[in-house]
Design a protein around this motif. Structure first.
Motif, PDB file in Angstrom:
ATOM      1  N   ARG A   1       7.440  -3.146  -2.740  1.00  0.00           N
ATOM      2  CA  ARG A   1       7.415  -1.913  -3.523  1.00  0.00           C
ATOM      3  C   ARG A   1       6.166  -1.088  -3.228  1.00  0.00           C
ATOM      4  N   PHE A   2       6.370   0.204  -2.979  1.00  0.00           N
ATOM      5  CA  PHE A   2       5.244   1.118  -2.813  1.00  0.00           C
ATOM      6  C   PHE A   2       5.726   2.548  -3.002  1.00  0.00           C
ATOM      7  N   GLN A   3       4.780   3.437  -3.251  1.00  0.00           N
ATOM      8  CA  GLN A   3       5.096   4.853  -3.457  1.00  0.00           C
ATOM      9  C   GLN A   3       4.896   5.633  -2.171  1.00  0.00           C
ATOM     10  N   ILE A   4       5.798   6.574  -1.916  1.00  0.00           N
ATOM     11  CA  ILE A   4       5.711   7.465  -0.763  1.00  0.00           C
ATOM     12  C   ILE A   4       5.537   8.887  -1.289  1.00  0.00           C
ATOM     13  N   SER A   5       4.510   9.564  -0.829  1.00  0.00           N
ATOM     14  CA  SER A   5       4.255  10.942  -1.233  1.00  0.00           C
ATOM     15  C   SER A   5       4.352  11.858  -0.019  1.00  0.00           C
ATOM     16  N   VAL A   6       4.915  13.036  -0.220  1.00  0.00           N
ATOM     17  CA  VAL A   6       5.121  13.985   0.877  1.00  0.00           C
ATOM     18  C   VAL A   6       4.274  15.223   0.629  1.00  0.00           C
ATOM     19  N   PHE A   7       3.588  15.671   1.679  1.00  0.00           N
ATOM     20  CA  PHE A   7       2.719  16.840   1.616  1.00  0.00           C
ATOM     21  C   PHE A   7       3.170  17.877   2.655  1.00  0.00           C
ATOM     22  N   VAL A   8       2.828  19.132   2.389  1.00  0.00           N
ATOM     23  CA  VAL A   8       3.042  20.216   3.354  1.00  0.00           C
ATOM     24  C   VAL A   8       1.684  20.799   3.709  1.00  0.00           C
ATOM     25  N   THR A   9       1.457  21.058   4.993  1.00  0.00           N
ATOM     26  CA  THR A   9       0.214  21.697   5.415  1.00  0.00           C
ATOM     27  C   THR A   9       0.490  22.786   6.445  1.00  0.00           C
ATOM     28  N   HIS A  10      -0.248  23.891   6.309  1.00  0.00           N
ATOM     29  CA  HIS A  10      -0.300  24.948   7.325  1.00  0.00           C
ATOM     30  C   HIS A  10      -1.705  25.032   7.925  1.00  0.00           C
ATOM     31  N   ASP A  11      -2.636  24.295   7.316  1.00  0.00           N
ATOM     32  CA  ASP A  11      -4.047  24.458   7.628  1.00  0.00           C
ATOM     33  C   ASP A  11      -4.580  23.205   8.322  1.00  0.00           C
ATOM     34  N   PHE A  12      -4.411  23.159   9.652  1.00  0.00           N
ATOM     35  CA  PHE A  12      -4.886  22.013  10.430  1.00  0.00           C
ATOM     36  C   PHE A  12      -5.282  22.496  11.821  1.00  0.00           C
ATOM     37  N   VAL A  13      -6.161  21.727  12.487  1.00  0.00           N
ATOM     38  CA  VAL A  13      -6.668  22.151  13.785  1.00  0.00           C
ATOM     39  C   VAL A  13      -6.931  20.927  14.653  1.00  0.00           C
ATOM     40  N   LYS A  14      -6.693  21.070  15.934  1.00  0.00           N
ATOM     41  CA  LYS A  14      -6.920  19.992  16.902  1.00  0.00           C
ATOM     42  C   LYS A  14      -8.415  19.820  17.148  1.00  0.00           C
ATOM     43  N   ILE A  15      -8.914  18.545  17.026  1.00  0.00           N
ATOM     44  CA  ILE A  15     -10.332  18.292  17.265  1.00  0.00           C
ATOM     45  C   ILE A  15     -10.564  17.120  18.209  1.00  0.00           C
ATOM     46  N   ALA A  16      -9.525  16.326  18.485  1.00  0.00           N
ATOM     47  CA  ALA A  16      -9.722  15.119  19.298  1.00  0.00           C
ATOM     48  C   ALA A  16      -8.390  14.636  19.846  1.00  0.00           C
ATOM     49  N   ASP A  17      -8.452  13.602  20.664  1.00  0.00           N
ATOM     50  CA  ASP A  17      -7.234  12.950  21.134  1.00  0.00           C
ATOM     51  C   ASP A  17      -6.744  11.969  20.071  1.00  0.00           C
TER      52      ASP A  17
ATOM     53  N   ARG B   1       0.838  -1.197   0.000  1.00  0.00           N
ATOM     54  CA  ARG B   1       0.000   0.000   0.000  1.00  0.00           C
ATOM     55  C   ARG B   1       0.873   1.247   0.000  1.00  0.00           C
ATOM     56  N   ASP B   2       0.470   2.256  -0.764  1.00  0.00           N
ATOM     57  CA  ASP B   2       1.205   3.510  -0.802  1.00  0.00           C
ATOM     58  C   ASP B   2       1.050   4.243   0.534  1.00  0.00           C
ATOM     59  N   SER B   3       1.955   5.184   0.786  1.00  0.00           N
ATOM     60  CA  SER B   3       1.899   5.923   2.049  1.00  0.00           C
ATOM     61  C   SER B   3       2.058   7.414   1.800  1.00  0.00           C
ATOM     62  N   GLY B   4       1.525   8.194   2.723  1.00  0.00           N
ATOM     63  CA  GLY B   4       1.646   9.646   2.668  1.00  0.00           C
ATOM     64  C   GLY B   4       2.333  10.163   3.918  1.00  0.00           C
ATOM     65  N   LYS B   5       3.263  11.082   3.729  1.00  0.00           N
ATOM     66  CA  LYS B   5       3.961  11.727   4.839  1.00  0.00           C
ATOM     67  C   LYS B   5       3.613  13.209   4.857  1.00  0.00           C
TER      68      LYS B   5
ATOM     69  N   ASN C   1       9.851   6.267  -4.605  1.00  0.00           N
ATOM     70  CA  ASN C   1       9.430   4.873  -4.511  1.00  0.00           C
ATOM     71  C   ASN C   1      10.377   4.056  -3.651  1.00  0.00           C
ATOM     72  N   ARG C   2       9.820   3.161  -2.874  1.00  0.00           N
ATOM     73  CA  ARG C   2      10.620   2.152  -2.179  1.00  0.00           C
ATOM     74  C   ARG C   2      10.516   0.864  -2.995  1.00  0.00           C
ATOM     75  N   MET C   3      11.662   0.333  -3.372  1.00  0.00           N
ATOM     76  CA  MET C   3      11.683  -0.767  -4.329  1.00  0.00           C
ATOM     77  C   MET C   3      11.963  -2.127  -3.701  1.00  0.00           C
ATOM     78  N   SER C   4      12.400  -2.188  -2.455  1.00  0.00           N
ATOM     79  CA  SER C   4      12.758  -3.483  -1.879  1.00  0.00           C
ATOM     80  C   SER C   4      12.596  -3.440  -0.358  1.00  0.00           C
ATOM     81  N   PRO C   5      12.134  -4.556   0.212  1.00  0.00           N
ATOM     82  CA  PRO C   5      11.683  -5.802  -0.439  1.00  0.00           C
ATOM     83  C   PRO C   5      10.255  -5.703  -0.973  1.00  0.00           C
TER      84      PRO C   5
END
Length: 221
Positions: free
Chosen positions: A148-164, A76-80, A142-146
């Motif tokens: 394989r999946f894609q890693i995507s990186v995002f930047v955010t300034h727009d987030f707010v605390k709503i829960a634990d 599965r791909d992942s997001g950072k 991409n991570r190719m071994s062992p």
């Protein structure tokens, strides 16, 4: 209600950075190239689909003319997320009983029914208790071994605390706010997990101009 003046100001600031020659060079070339190695060759044949993985078979011709079948596991791909609050960057200090303590970006794997942004936002909410309203995609690799999946990186300034946070059993996460310089130092250290991102940051640090442009990329807001 949408703040159109604020959004227009942000758009103009971002457009200014995108028009600079250094930024265009940074965006299109290493270490920020969005071109990634091919995860699964077109000629590979899907033979199994599970919850977390897909398995493909690929035939490779050997020097004697025979065909050798190779199995490729597609995960599965992942997001950072690089989350920025005022002039500080949020970084996770995690502790798991089977891995010890280490630093990492806030991240998670995308479920099959989610798209990349949905899965990244969900994982961010689970780890921090904060919901992301908007984020910008800045790089892939991409991570190719062992597996394989894609890693995507995002930047955010727009987030707010709503829960634990909702953490898994045996998982501890502390969110630390660090300066840009401290962020680069932590990522390049032996205590940071995420080799692909670490290598990109090491490349950035070699050139002061590239480091300056990376700062603009993160703090354009």
């Amino acid at each position: 209600m949408t703040n159109w003046k604020s959004n227009n100001k942000k758009s103009k600031i971002k457009s200014f950075y995108l028009k600079t020659s250094n930024f265009l060079l940074l965006w299109n070339c290493l270490p920020f190239s969005k071109k990634t190695m091919e995860l699964i060759p077109d000629q590979a044949r899907l033979v199994y689909t599970g919850v977390d993985y897909k398995i493909f078979e690929l035939g490779a011709e050997l020097s004697d003319g025979t065909i050798q079948q190779t199995e490729i596991i597609r995960g599965r791909d992942s997001g950072k997320v690089i989350a920025i609050k005022d002039d500080k960057i949020l970084i996770a200090q995690e502790q798991k009983y089977w891995k010890g303590e280490y630093y990492t970006l806030l991240w998670g794997r995308v479920h099959r029914e989610e798209n990349l942004q949905e899965g990244t936002k969900r994982e961010f909410l689970e780890e921090t208790g904060m919901v992301i309203h908007d984020m910008k995609h800045i790089m892939d690799f991409n991570r190719m071994s062992p597996i394989r999946f894609q890693i995507s990186v995002f930047v955010t300034h727009d987030f707010v605390k709503i829960a634990d946070p909702i953490l898994r059993s045996g998982e501890k996460i502390k969110i630390k706010e660090v300066s840009f310089d401290d962020f680069l130092t932590i990522v390049c250290s032996e205590h940071f997990r995420g080799d692909e991102f670490k290598e990109k940051i090491k490349e950035i640090k070699k050139d002061p101009n590239t480091t300056k442009d990376f700062h603009k990329l993160l703090f354009w807001n």
